[in-house]
Design a protein around this motif. Structure first.
Motif, PDB file in Angstrom:
ATOM      1  N   HIS A   1      44.786  54.606  52.771  1.00  0.00           N
ATOM      2  CA  HIS A   1      44.861  53.492  51.828  1.00  0.00           C
ATOM      3  C   HIS A   1      43.709  53.591  50.833  1.00  0.00           C
ATOM      4  O   HIS A   1      42.557  53.811  51.237  1.00  0.00           O
ATOM      5  CB  HIS A   1      44.797  52.141  52.551  1.00  0.00           C
ATOM      6  N   THR A   2      44.020  53.431  49.554  1.00  0.00           N
ATOM      7  CA  THR A   2      42.980  53.483  48.529  1.00  0.00           C
ATOM      8  C   THR A   2      42.183  52.187  48.577  1.00  0.00           C
ATOM      9  O   THR A   2      42.737  51.097  48.402  1.00  0.00           O
ATOM     10  CB  THR A   2      43.593  53.660  47.127  1.00  0.00           C
TER      11      THR A   2
ATOM     12  N   ASP B   1      47.641  53.588  37.910  1.00  0.00           N
ATOM     13  CA  ASP B   1      48.275  54.898  38.041  1.00  0.00           C
ATOM     14  C   ASP B   1      47.212  55.861  38.533  1.00  0.00           C
ATOM     15  O   ASP B   1      46.368  56.310  37.767  1.00  0.00           O
ATOM     16  CB  ASP B   1      48.838  55.343  36.685  1.00  0.00           C
TER      17      ASP B   1
ATOM     18  N   PRO C   1      42.842  44.668  45.842  1.00  0.00           N
ATOM     19  CA  PRO C   1      44.083  45.348  46.260  1.00  0.00           C
ATOM     20  C   PRO C   1      45.227  45.196  45.267  1.00  0.00           C
ATOM     21  O   PRO C   1      45.979  46.149  45.030  1.00  0.00           O
ATOM     22  CB  PRO C   1      44.415  44.671  47.600  1.00  0.00           C
ATOM     23  N   ASP C   2      45.371  44.007  44.682  1.00  0.00           N
ATOM     24  CA  ASP C   2      46.459  43.802  43.723  1.00  0.00           C
ATOM     25  C   ASP C   2      46.267  44.674  42.489  1.00  0.00           C
ATOM     26  O   ASP C   2      47.220  45.269  41.968  1.00  0.00           O
ATOM     27  CB  ASP C   2      46.535  42.325  43.321  1.00  0.00           C
ATOM     28  N   GLN C   3      45.022  44.757  41.993  1.00  0.00           N
ATOM     29  CA  GLN C   3      44.762  45.603  40.830  1.00  0.00           C
ATOM     30  C   GLN C   3      44.917  47.076  41.162  1.00  0.00           C
ATOM     31  O   GLN C   3      45.403  47.851  40.348  1.00  0.00           O
ATOM     32  CB  GLN C   3      43.349  45.333  40.293  1.00  0.00           C
ATOM     33  N   LEU C   4      44.496  47.449  42.362  1.00  0.00           N
ATOM     34  CA  LEU C   4      44.639  48.849  42.763  1.00  0.00           C
ATOM     35  C   LEU C   4      46.099  49.281  42.765  1.00  0.00           C
ATOM     36  O   LEU C   4      46.426  50.403  42.368  1.00  0.00           O
ATOM     37  CB  LEU C   4      44.028  49.067  44.151  1.00  0.00           C
ATOM     38  N   ARG C   5      46.980  48.381  43.195  1.00  0.00           N
ATOM     39  CA  ARG C   5      48.412  48.721  43.229  1.00  0.00           C
ATOM     40  C   ARG C   5      48.983  48.910  41.831  1.00  0.00           C
ATOM     41  O   ARG C   5      49.979  49.620  41.660  1.00  0.00           O
ATOM     42  CB  ARG C   5      49.180  47.629  43.984  1.00  0.00           C
ATOM     43  N   GLU C   6      48.370  48.286  40.827  1.00  0.00           N
ATOM     44  CA  GLU C   6      48.878  48.396  39.465  1.00  0.00           C
ATOM     45  C   GLU C   6      48.379  49.655  38.750  1.00  0.00           C
ATOM     46  O   GLU C   6      48.904  50.024  37.702  1.00  0.00           O
ATOM     47  CB  GLU C   6      48.449  47.166  38.649  1.00  0.00           C
TER      48      GLU C   6
END
Length: 289
Positions: free
Chosen positions: A254-255, A283, A276-281
């Motif tokens: 997991h990043t 690229d 986590p929410d920003q990491l998922r967005e």
């Protein structure tokens, strides 16, 4: 010294930076000077007591002035007087103002300037402010009336277009990757002097709220940033973050952390994202090898 004189003095200290922003945006020395003067007029009418960060306020304000001028000239299908979009790279001697020619060659590069002209006004502003002057997405967002997340996407799109069309050293992705990899190696090995060499004297480090809770912070200046990273980055691996050179820290597949770097001749900006929410967005593409 009166308050007006002190404000004028502080503005003059920022003038070279403001003119450089305007030069990159507008491609015209005369237009850049006009934009800087408009910025001074706006400052003289502003409530200075409410400005916490004058250099940042001036940078985003001159960017807003340039954006208005670009949109206006686009609507009228105009080109800058002294650097026309269709002007060939081998223009005859004397075709441009010598002072402007020297400035473009030294700080931007003709190839990069031509590529910037292919960007839409908003893309150009976001790319110039963020990728060349390390202005944060949060600061740029109100200038273009977009959310920070949308601004990040605009920057990513503009960056890919610039990297795909320009061979100028300022946007050579291979060179940027080498600089970041050298920085990560110097960080892991605690080579403080090497970190100083790789960092611009005015480098800015920013961290989101989640990264701050993990020990991140906001710092300005090469010495402070070098001290912060010296002996760190043990788990960081090179990656591209929204097409920008960077690194990620991966734990249990997991990043957990992403770092993006703004690189010109040296590193002028570092952004740390741990939310986590920003990491998922983002690229994220890990660099092989």
């Amino acid at each position: 010294m009166s308050d007006t004189d002190l404000l004028a003095q502080r503005f003059e200290e920022q003038r070279p930076r403001l003119r450089s922003v305007a030069q990159r945006m507008l491609g015209s020395g005369a237009e850049a000077d006009d934009a800087v003067q408009d910025t001074w007029l706006r400052l003289s009418r502003a409530d200075v007591a409410g400005i916490d960060n004058l250099p940042g306020w001036l940078t985003t304000t001159v960017g807003r002035v340039c954006l208005d001028r670009l949109r206006s000239s686009t609507a009228r299908h105009e080109q800058p007087v002294d650097v026309a979009e269709t002007e060939p790279a081998t223009a005859a001697p004397g075709a441009r103002d010598p002072e402007q020619e020297a400035l473009l060659s030294e700080s931007v590069g003709q190839a990069l300037h031509v590529v910037l002209q292919t960007l839409a006004p908003t893309e150009r502003l976001v790319f110039v402010l963020h990728d060349m002057f390390a202005v944060s997405f949060d600061e740029i967002a109100p200038v273009v009336d977009r959310s920070p997340a949308a601004v990040r996407q605009i920057a990513s799109r503009a960056r890919r277009r610039v990297q795909g069309r320009s061979t100028a050293p300022e946007v050579d992705p291979a060179r940027q990757r080498r600089v970041v990899e050298a920085f990560l190696a110097a960080s892991r090995e605690g080579r403080f002097d090497d970190l100083l060499t790789l960092l611009d004297p005015h480098v800015v480090l920013r961290a989101d709220a989640a990264a701050v809770r993990m020990g991140g912070t906001e710092l300005r200046g090469s010495a402070g940033v070098a001290r912060f990273f010296s002996g760190q980055a043990q788990g960081a691996v090179p990656a591209f973050v929204d097409a920008a050179p960077g690194a990620v820290v991966v734990v249990d597949e997991h990043t957990r952390l992403a770092l993006s770097f703004t690189v010109t001749d040296r590193i002028i900006g570092i952004e740390v994202v741990a939310d986590p929410d920003q990491l998922r967005e983002l690229d994220l593409v890990v660099v092989d090898g």
